[in-house]
Design a protein around this motif. Structure first.
Motif, PDB file in Angstrom:
ATOM      1  N   ASP A 191      31.027  12.991  84.198  1.00 18.94           N
ATOM      2  CA  ASP A 191      29.236  13.289  83.973  1.00 18.94           C
ATOM      3  C   ASP A 191      28.889  13.909  83.850  1.00 18.94           C
ATOM      4  O   ASP A 191      27.811  14.814  83.859  1.00 18.94           O
ATOM      5  N   GLY A 192      28.735  12.922  81.909  1.00 18.24           N
ATOM      6  CA  GLY A 192      27.893  13.445  81.187  1.00 18.24           C
ATOM      7  C   GLY A 192      29.031  14.941  80.384  1.00 18.24           C
ATOM      8  O   GLY A 192      27.645  15.400  79.469  1.00 18.24           O
ATOM      9  N   GLU A 193      29.364  15.692  80.751  1.00 19.11           N
ATOM     10  CA  GLU A 193      30.108  16.626  79.971  1.00 19.11           C
ATOM     11  C   GLU A 193      30.655  16.543  78.732  1.00 19.11           C
ATOM     12  O   GLU A 193      29.868  16.817  77.925  1.00 19.11           O
ATOM     13  N   PRO A 194      30.505  14.746  78.178  1.00 18.53           N
ATOM     14  CA  PRO A 194      30.627  15.284  76.608  1.00 18.53           C
ATOM     15  C   PRO A 194      29.039  15.110  76.120  1.00 18.53           C
ATOM     16  O   PRO A 194      29.265  15.570  75.128  1.00 18.53           O
ATOM     17  N   GLU A 195      28.603  14.402  76.878  1.00 20.17           N
ATOM     18  CA  GLU A 195      27.366  14.758  75.758  1.00 20.17           C
ATOM     19  C   GLU A 195      26.379  15.975  75.988  1.00 20.17           C
ATOM     20  O   GLU A 195      25.910  16.391  74.730  1.00 20.17           O
ATOM     21  N   ARG A 196      27.136  17.011  76.946  1.00 23.09           N
ATOM     22  CA  ARG A 196      26.146  18.711  77.190  1.00 23.09           C
ATOM     23  C   ARG A 196      26.961  18.788  76.097  1.00 23.09           C
ATOM     24  O   ARG A 196      27.033  20.374  75.504  1.00 23.09           O
ATOM     25  N   ILE A 197      28.443  18.156  75.943  1.00 21.71           N
ATOM     26  CA  ILE A 197      29.351  19.918  74.717  1.00 21.71           C
ATOM     27  C   ILE A 197      29.127  18.988  73.411  1.00 21.71           C
ATOM     28  O   ILE A 197      28.726  20.029  72.536  1.00 21.71           O
ATOM     29  N   SER A 198      28.512  17.828  73.193  1.00 20.89           N
ATOM     30  CA  SER A 198      28.045  17.266  71.755  1.00 20.89           C
ATOM     31  C   SER A 198      26.504  18.216  71.319  1.00 20.89           C
ATOM     32  O   SER A 198      27.056  18.606  69.814  1.00 20.89           O
ATOM     33  N   ILE A 199      26.133  18.298  72.720  1.00 20.38           N
ATOM     34  CA  ILE A 199      24.480  19.005  71.913  1.00 20.38           C
ATOM     35  C   ILE A 199      24.863  20.419  71.728  1.00 20.38           C
ATOM     36  O   ILE A 199      24.601  21.301  70.509  1.00 20.38           O
ATOM     37  N   ALA A 200      25.665  21.132  72.021  1.00 20.79           N
ATOM     38  CA  ALA A 200      26.588  22.160  71.573  1.00 20.79           C
ATOM     39  C   ALA A 200      26.722  22.422  69.984  1.00 20.79           C
ATOM     40  O   ALA A 200      26.639  23.233  69.573  1.00 20.79           O
ATOM     41  N   VAL A 201      27.494  21.276  70.128  1.00 14.81           N
ATOM     42  CA  VAL A 201      28.643  21.301  68.763  1.00 14.81           C
ATOM     43  C   VAL A 201      27.346  21.131  67.754  1.00 14.81           C
ATOM     44  O   VAL A 201      27.260  22.022  66.842  1.00 14.81           O
ATOM     45  N   ARG A 202      26.222  20.473  68.271  1.00 14.73           N
ATOM     46  CA  ARG A 202      25.309  19.774  67.340  1.00 14.73           C
ATOM     47  C   ARG A 202      24.686  21.561  66.766  1.00 14.73           C
ATOM     48  O   ARG A 202      24.245  21.691  65.744  1.00 14.73           O
ATOM     49  N   SER A 203      24.776  22.142  67.598  1.00 16.89           N
ATOM     50  CA  SER A 203      23.659  23.748  67.438  1.00 16.89           C
ATOM     51  C   SER A 203      24.476  24.449  66.642  1.00 16.89           C
ATOM     52  O   SER A 203      23.574  24.938  65.946  1.00 16.89           O
ATOM     53  N   ILE A 204      25.628  24.249  66.288  1.00 16.83           N
ATOM     54  CA  ILE A 204      26.349  25.097  65.872  1.00 16.83           C
ATOM     55  C   ILE A 204      26.307  24.851  64.344  1.00 16.83           C
ATOM     56  O   ILE A 204      25.988  25.138  63.409  1.00 16.83           O
ATOM     57  N   PHE A 205      26.530  23.608  65.012  1.00 18.49           N
ATOM     58  CA  PHE A 205      26.326  22.262  62.757  1.00 18.49           C
ATOM     59  C   PHE A 205      25.122  22.432  62.005  1.00 18.49           C
ATOM     60  O   PHE A 205      25.446  22.576  61.228  1.00 18.49           O
ATOM     61  N   MET A 206      24.158  22.871  63.235  1.00 19.47           N
ATOM     62  CA  MET A 206      22.890  22.582  62.390  1.00 19.47           C
ATOM     63  C   MET A 206      22.739  24.396  61.716  1.00 19.47           C
ATOM     64  O   MET A 206      21.767  24.683  61.231  1.00 19.47           O
ATOM     65  N   ARG A 207      23.569  25.360  61.917  1.00 16.14           N
ATOM     66  CA  ARG A 207      23.535  26.777  61.768  1.00 16.14           C
ATOM     67  C   ARG A 207      23.884  26.976  60.474  1.00 16.14           C
ATOM     68  O   ARG A 207      24.481  26.030  60.066  1.00 16.14           O
ATOM     69  N   LYS A 208      23.201  27.215  59.397  1.00 12.91           N
ATOM     70  CA  LYS A 208      23.362  27.260  57.876  1.00 12.91           C
ATOM     71  C   LYS A 208      24.801  28.306  57.186  1.00 12.91           C
ATOM     72  O   LYS A 208      25.588  27.545  56.136  1.00 12.91           O
ATOM     73  N   GLU A 209      25.266  28.518  58.640  1.00 10.09           N
ATOM     74  CA  GLU A 209      26.621  29.301  58.308  1.00 10.09           C
ATOM     75  C   GLU A 209      27.810  28.829  57.709  1.00 10.09           C
ATOM     76  O   GLU A 209      28.543  28.695  58.131  1.00 10.09           O
ATOM     77  N   ILE A 210      27.631  27.351  58.863  1.00 13.62           N
ATOM     78  CA  ILE A 210      28.469  26.203  58.735  1.00 13.62           C
ATOM     79  C   ILE A 210      28.664  25.285  57.911  1.00 13.62           C
ATOM     80  O   ILE A 210      27.243  24.599  57.835  1.00 13.62           O
ATOM     81  N   ASP A 211      29.146  25.117  57.043  1.00 16.34           N
ATOM     82  CA  ASP A 211      28.939  24.024  56.135  1.00 16.34           C
ATOM     83  C   ASP A 211      30.050  22.890  56.322  1.00 16.34           C
ATOM     84  O   ASP A 211      30.137  23.020  57.181  1.00 16.34           O
ATOM     85  N   LYS A 212      29.836  21.879  55.365  1.00 17.97           N
ATOM     86  CA  LYS A 212      30.643  20.941  55.694  1.00 17.97           C
ATOM     87  C   LYS A 212      31.639  20.488  55.527  1.00 17.97           C
ATOM     88  O   LYS A 212      32.281  20.028  56.413  1.00 17.97           O
ATOM     89  N   GLY A 213      32.321  22.013  54.995  1.00 12.00           N
ATOM     90  CA  GLY A 213      34.555  21.961  54.479  1.00 12.00           C
ATOM     91  C   GLY A 213      34.396  22.584  56.449  1.00 12.00           C
ATOM     92  O   GLY A 213      35.249  21.926  56.454  1.00 12.00           O
ATOM     93  N   ASP A 214      33.830  23.604  56.824  1.00  8.08           N
ATOM     94  CA  ASP A 214      33.995  23.624  58.013  1.00  8.08           C
ATOM     95  C   ASP A 214      33.716  22.445  59.177  1.00  8.08           C
ATOM     96  O   ASP A 214      34.779  22.663  59.695  1.00  8.08           O
ATOM     97  N   ILE A 215      32.483  21.357  59.154  1.00  9.74           N
ATOM     98  CA  ILE A 215      32.877  20.778  59.777  1.00  9.74           C
ATOM     99  C   ILE A 215      34.355  19.764  59.611  1.00  9.74           C
ATOM    100  O   ILE A 215      34.482  19.696  60.763  1.00  9.74           O
TER     101      ILE A 215
END
Length: 273
Positions: A191-215
């Motif tokens: 029921d669309g759960e992977p997309e909703r989780i993906s949006i939350a992950v994107r918000s975390i990835f977009m934070r400056k505190e999270i760098d390429k190495g963390d991802i």
């Protein structure tokens, strides 16, 4: 106010374009709505209570103090934590729709910054506890409507990730939490759960505190699930959930992330898991 009386009054409020006479009544109605946030009447719960709450919060019908009061109600043992750990029980509706109201309040805070650092820290801790312990993974429940705990929890985490007072370690904790929900094999998300989780992950990835190495480190952690292939049905369900998640994540990220190598790694995970 009884459940049926509330339903009739809320139907009228929607017909009146979400307006009522008397500014103090918005708060009174909101408290009554929270009493019935977990009703199994999907029209009352979803089409009326949640919908009206959403409109009133975005229309600034409540003071900051009132929103904070709603937040603490939603976080208590009779709302977000009611029946936590139970499966296929009606208490799931109280938990998951309390989570949606929390997401609305956090959205308002991200626009206006009225919650203290301590309140956000407490909220974060309780959301982590809730999402970790939530065992009812059903999406749509016949005759009762949306339970959708994984999606609603991801919506809250999406708003939490945008709270600027959260530090790197907080964001990393949220990523670990989301990974645990992605990688379960008890239930296949339909029921669309992977997309909703993906949006939350994107918000975390977009934070400056999270760098390429963390991802990259977070993505690398999924590879161990490939090595766990034991041909069991649980492993297969896990494989489906992870693969569908990465398909969603790729398209959610592709217009936001600058690091092409990250997208390449996600593509590789889709094809090799």
């Amino acid at each position: 106010m009884t459940e049926n009386t509330l339903k009739l009054k809320l139907i009228q409020i929607k017909e009146d374009k979400y307006e009522i006479k008397g500014e103090n009544l918005y708060y009174t109605y909101a408290l009554d709505m929270l009493k019935y946030i977990g009703t199994t009447d999907e029209v009352l719960r979803d089409d009326l209570i949640y919908d009206i709450f959403s409109h009133w919060i975005t229309q600034n019908r409540f003071s900051n103090q009132q929103l904070e009061t709603f937040l603490f109600i939603c976080l208590d043992n009779q709302h977000l934590m009611k029946g936590i750990g139970l499966e296929e029980e009606d208490t799931v509706f109280t938990r998951t729709f309390s989570a949606l109201i929390i997401a609305l309040i956090l959205y308002s805070n991200n626009e206006n910054s009225f919650l203290s650092q301590g309140v956000i820290a407490e909220t974060t801790n309780l959301i982590v506890e809730y999402y970790t312990k939530e065992a009812d993974l059903r999406g749509y429940v016949d005759k009762k409507g949306w339970a959708h705990s994984v999606a609603h929890g991801a919506d809250v985490i999406d708003e939490l990730a945008q709270c600027t007072i959260l530090k790197k370690e907080d964001l990393q904790k949220l990523l670990i939490l989301l990974k645990l929900k992605i990688c379960q094999g008890k239930y296949v998300y339909i029921d669309g759960e992977p997309e909703r989780i993906s949006i939350a992950v994107r918000s975390i990835f977009m934070r400056k505190e999270i760098d390429k190495g963390d991802i990259e480190l977070w993505l690398e952690g999924f590879k161990k699930y490939k090595a766990m292939n034991d041909s069991s049905i649980e492993w297969y369900h896990q494989y489906i959930n992870i693969t569908n998640f990465f398909k969603s994540l790729y398209f959610v990220l592709k217009d936001y992330i600058k690091e092409i190598s990250i997208l390449d790694e996600i593509q590789e995970l889709i094809t090799t898991l």
